[in-house]
Design a protein around this motif. Structure first.
Motif, PDB file in Angstrom:
ATOM      1  N   ILE A   1       0.798  -0.982  -0.087  1.00 31.16           N
ATOM      2  CA  ILE A   1       0.107   0.058  -0.007  1.00 31.16           C
ATOM      3  C   ILE A   1       0.687   1.348   0.103  1.00 31.16           C
ATOM      4  O   ILE A   1       0.667   2.324  -0.611  1.00 31.16           O
ATOM      5  CB  ILE A   1      -1.044  -0.042   1.253  1.00 31.16           C
ATOM      6  CG1 ILE A   1      -2.201  -1.045   0.947  1.00 31.16           C
ATOM      7  CG2 ILE A   1      -1.762   1.037   1.383  1.00 31.16           C
ATOM      8  CD1 ILE A   1      -2.826  -1.681   2.367  1.00 31.16           C
TER       9      ILE A   1
ATOM     10  N   LYS B   1      -1.040   3.041  -3.039  1.00 27.46           N
ATOM     11  CA  LYS B   1      -2.148   3.235  -1.990  1.00 27.46           C
ATOM     12  C   LYS B   1      -3.522   2.684  -2.543  1.00 27.46           C
ATOM     13  O   LYS B   1      -4.282   2.414  -1.572  1.00 27.46           O
ATOM     14  CB  LYS B   1      -2.175   4.920  -1.775  1.00 27.46           C
ATOM     15  CG  LYS B   1      -3.117   5.334  -0.759  1.00 27.46           C
ATOM     16  CD  LYS B   1      -3.208   6.753  -0.436  1.00 27.46           C
ATOM     17  CE  LYS B   1      -4.208   7.105   0.642  1.00 27.46           C
ATOM     18  NZ  LYS B   1      -3.930   8.786   0.656  1.00 27.46           N
TER      19      LYS B   1
ATOM     20  N   SER C   1      -6.463  -2.381  -4.312  1.00 27.11           N
ATOM     21  CA  SER C   1      -7.766  -2.793  -3.977  1.00 27.11           C
ATOM     22  C   SER C   1      -7.706  -3.996  -3.395  1.00 27.11           C
ATOM     23  O   SER C   1      -8.254  -4.348  -2.160  1.00 27.11           O
ATOM     24  CB  SER C   1      -8.691  -2.811  -4.861  1.00 27.11           C
ATOM     25  OG  SER C   1      -8.367  -3.772  -6.122  1.00 27.11           O
TER      26      SER C   1
ATOM     27  N   ARG D   1      -5.396  -3.548  -0.129  1.00 26.54           N
ATOM     28  CA  ARG D   1      -6.303  -2.698   0.925  1.00 26.54           C
ATOM     29  C   ARG D   1      -7.530  -3.474   1.539  1.00 26.54           C
ATOM     30  O   ARG D   1      -7.768  -3.491   2.706  1.00 26.54           O
ATOM     31  CB  ARG D   1      -7.091  -1.398   0.205  1.00 26.54           C
ATOM     32  CG  ARG D   1      -5.905  -0.514  -0.142  1.00 26.54           C
ATOM     33  CD  ARG D   1      -5.526   0.219   1.058  1.00 26.54           C
ATOM     34  NE  ARG D   1      -6.411   1.093   1.709  1.00 26.54           N
ATOM     35  CZ  ARG D   1      -6.556   2.450   1.785  1.00 26.54           C
ATOM     36  NH1 ARG D   1      -5.903   3.026   0.775  1.00 26.54           N
ATOM     37  NH2 ARG D   1      -7.499   3.005   2.384  1.00 26.54           N
TER      38      ARG D   1
ATOM     39  N   ARG E   1      -6.167  -6.011   3.864  1.00 24.72           N
ATOM     40  CA  ARG E   1      -5.592  -5.527   5.440  1.00 24.72           C
ATOM     41  C   ARG E   1      -6.930  -4.954   6.093  1.00 24.72           C
ATOM     42  O   ARG E   1      -6.992  -5.057   7.249  1.00 24.72           O
ATOM     43  CB  ARG E   1      -4.973  -4.108   4.902  1.00 24.72           C
ATOM     44  CG  ARG E   1      -4.230  -3.647   6.249  1.00 24.72           C
ATOM     45  CD  ARG E   1      -3.387  -2.358   5.908  1.00 24.72           C
ATOM     46  NE  ARG E   1      -4.213  -1.174   5.345  1.00 24.72           N
ATOM     47  CZ  ARG E   1      -3.364   0.004   5.327  1.00 24.72           C
ATOM     48  NH1 ARG E   1      -2.275   0.219   5.416  1.00 24.72           N
ATOM     49  NH2 ARG E   1      -4.623   1.120   4.721  1.00 24.72           N
TER      50      ARG E   1
ATOM     51  N   ASP F   1     -10.451   0.520   4.738  1.00 25.56           N
ATOM     52  CA  ASP F   1      -9.703  -0.326   3.900  1.00 25.56           C
ATOM     53  C   ASP F   1     -10.783  -1.340   3.355  1.00 25.56           C
ATOM     54  O   ASP F   1     -10.846  -1.642   2.064  1.00 25.56           O
ATOM     55  CB  ASP F   1      -8.970  -1.233   4.487  1.00 25.56           C
ATOM     56  CG  ASP F   1      -7.395  -0.489   4.755  1.00 25.56           C
ATOM     57  OD1 ASP F   1      -7.269   0.426   4.184  1.00 25.56           O
ATOM     58  OD2 ASP F   1      -6.741  -1.015   5.529  1.00 25.56           O
TER      59      ASP F   1
ATOM     60  N   TYR G   1     -12.475  -1.039  -0.258  1.00 19.40           N
ATOM     61  CA  TYR G   1     -12.092  -1.397  -1.252  1.00 19.40           C
ATOM     62  C   TYR G   1     -12.272  -2.691  -2.059  1.00 19.40           C
ATOM     63  O   TYR G   1     -11.699  -3.114  -2.908  1.00 19.40           O
ATOM     64  CB  TYR G   1     -10.443  -1.195  -1.331  1.00 19.40           C
ATOM     65  CG  TYR G   1      -9.745   0.092  -1.491  1.00 19.40           C
ATOM     66  CD1 TYR G   1      -9.220   0.619  -2.478  1.00 19.40           C
ATOM     67  CD2 TYR G   1      -9.975   0.873  -0.316  1.00 19.40           C
ATOM     68  CE1 TYR G   1      -8.597   1.973  -2.532  1.00 19.40           C
ATOM     69  CE2 TYR G   1      -9.359   2.236  -0.204  1.00 19.40           C
ATOM     70  CZ  TYR G   1      -8.758   2.704  -1.412  1.00 19.40           C
ATOM     71  OH  TYR G   1      -8.105   4.051  -1.476  1.00 19.40           O
TER      72      TYR G   1
END
Length: 492
Positions: free
Chosen positions: A168, A172, A175, A178, A181, A197, A200
């Protein structure tokens, strides 16, 4: 290759990249006679067929590409990927290995072996393949993400987070990283940062399409009166779990239309009269909508931290006046007590997820053979029966009551649950239904549970009546099943 042929293949490839697979195939098929000796033609056609789940035809195209150029590793990988999509993981591995025979350092083949091993729940091999891929390309974002997921399903959350955070930091908006996570954070109970998160999930390839995007997203209560569509996503268990938020919508200015599984319509309508429920498939028939929100996204608004979770005694659902069918009621009444309901299998969409949550009927018999009284079947009929060669097995002593459709009659199942003395189930939709109705239940969880049950603790953040029983071993439930049987027997 002459220029017109090259341009046609470029056009077909562009259609494929635009996900216009049928248009791509039409263009290729209309000009097939000109490309009988062109491997690129068969590669593009095979990829388009694979995306349409036409796996046999897809493989035939890649085989033809191999005949034209047997030293190209890509068609072997493409066959492996197509077989893997068709859940033929062992066959897929053979073709990934053939690609490595052609090119021992071919990244796509190594990654394919890692993905196949993951789906087979061979996490040691999965980790080995992904590490090999990272040796070739140390900062490969997709491989780091996949390895992080491999760590996560083994309960190695800190190692997973280290990799996912690294991904990330580089990308950033990744998807999949994220989403994964977010799932780890939800499981750890870090709701404050998890929901962002989790948003996403739509682009991660793990969930269904993000629908109703032509409408503005509802972002929380406003003083303005408007019609808001809360639309269903994922499975029936999640609809029940996030239904615990519906009472938070009661005194708001907005009018809410909630899409739901038709099997839950009667229960939800009786439980939340302040909301308008619409069975899936009928959303187009409702009053004009000003904004929309996917069901699970309510969590980020109303469950932003643990203090905002409510677990009412007695649950939050009701069946109203619904009664058991007479034949079911009479059959139950004739059985000796205690009446203990059981469910042992998950019907999650992927074999990997189902395998981690489920307990075989044979192993579950360790529990049922020791329980007192009458053991009542709460298990849905298997919608994945086509994957098995035999009828769905039933654990020892388990009784299936007549007159009740366990899969489709949720109100009837709930009426049965409310009459039972106890329930023991894995973490499936039966567990969510029990928690939502406030029924005393032992929920059997694998050593690495999914985020809905968090990673630790005996209490559920969503349901008051549930006791979480966590297995300490990866592939052996016997110790936990014996323990639960002993405790239930002692309590009787």
């Amino acid at each position: 290759m002459d220029n017109p042929k090259k341009m046609l293949l470029q056009a077909a490839n562009q259609l494929y990249k635009q996900k216009r697979y049928n248009d791509c195939l039409t263009l290729l098929n209309d000009n097939a006679a000109e490309f009988l000796d062109n491997e690129t033609f068969f590669k593009i056609k095979g990829l388009a067929l694979s995306e349409l789940n036409e796996h046999n035809e897809s493989v035939q195209c890649f085989v033809q590409a191999i005949k034209l150029n047997p030293l190209d590793p890509l068609p072997y990988v493409n066959i492996g990927n197509s077989l893997a999509k068709n859940l033929q993981f062992e066959e897929a591995e053979k073709y990934f290995n053939l690609a490595l025979t052609v090119d021992p350092a071919y990244m796509e083949a190594i990654v394919g072996l890692g993905v196949a091993a993951f789906q087979k729940m061979d996490y040691e091999a999965c980790e080995r393949h992904f590490q090999q891929a990272l040796d070739l390309s140390p900062n490969h974002v997709m491989v780091m993400t996949n390895l992080g997921n491999c760590y996560s399903v083994q309960g190695r959350y800190e190692e997973a987070l280290t990799l996912l955070n690294k991904v990330i930091a580089r990308d950033k908006g990744n998807s999949l990283a994220r989403t994964n996570r977010g799932l780890i954070k939800l499981g750890k109970g870090n709701f404050e940062s998890a929901w962002e998160d989790y948003e996403y999930r739509w682009d991660s390839g793990n969930f269904m399409a993000n629908r109703f995007q032509e409408l503005p997203r509802w972002s929380g209560p406003t003083p303005k009166s408007q019609n808001v569509l809360v639309w269903a996503e994922q499975g029936i268990g999640d609809e029940i779990m996030f239904g615990s938020i519906f009472n938070d919508l009661k005194d708001l200015k907005e009018k809410f239309f909630v899409e739901c599984d038709p099997r839950l319509y009667q229960i939800f309508a009786a439980s939340f009269p302040h909301l308008e429920f619409i069975p899936k498939g009928l959303v187009k028939n409702i009053t004009p909508i000003q904004s929309q929100i996917p069901l699970a996204s309510l969590g980020g608004i109303f469950r932003a931290d643990k203090k905002r979770f409510t677990r009412p005694l007695g649950g939050f659902l009701t069946i109203g006046a619904h009664q058991l069918p007479n034949v079911t009621e009479e059959s139950l009444a004739a059985l000796p007590r205690p009446w203990i309901g059981v469910s042992w299998e998950s019907y999650a969409l992927t074999q990997n997820f189902r395998g981690r949550k489920s307990i075989s009927a044979e192993e579950f018999s360790v529990l049922t053979s020791q329980l007192p009284g009458s053991i009542i079947n709460l298990q849905f009929p298997n919608p994945h029966q086509h994957e098995k060669k035999s009828e769905q097995p039933i654990p020892e002593k388990v009784i299936t009551l007549p007159g009740l459709n366990l899969k489709n009659d949720m109100a009837g199942l709930a009426a049965l649950l409310k009459k039972l003395d106890h329930v023991v189930t894995i973490g499936n939709s039966v567990a969510h239904l029990c928690g939502a109705f406030g029924i005393r239940t032992d929920v059997l969880l694998p050593n690495v549970p999914d985020w809905r049950w968090e990673h630790t603790g005996e209490k559920s953040v969503w349901y008051e009546s549930i006791k979480l029983r966590r297995n300490k071993l990866a592939n052996d439930w016997s110790a936990l099943l014996n323990q639960v049987a002993t405790e239930i027997g002692a309590a009787r």
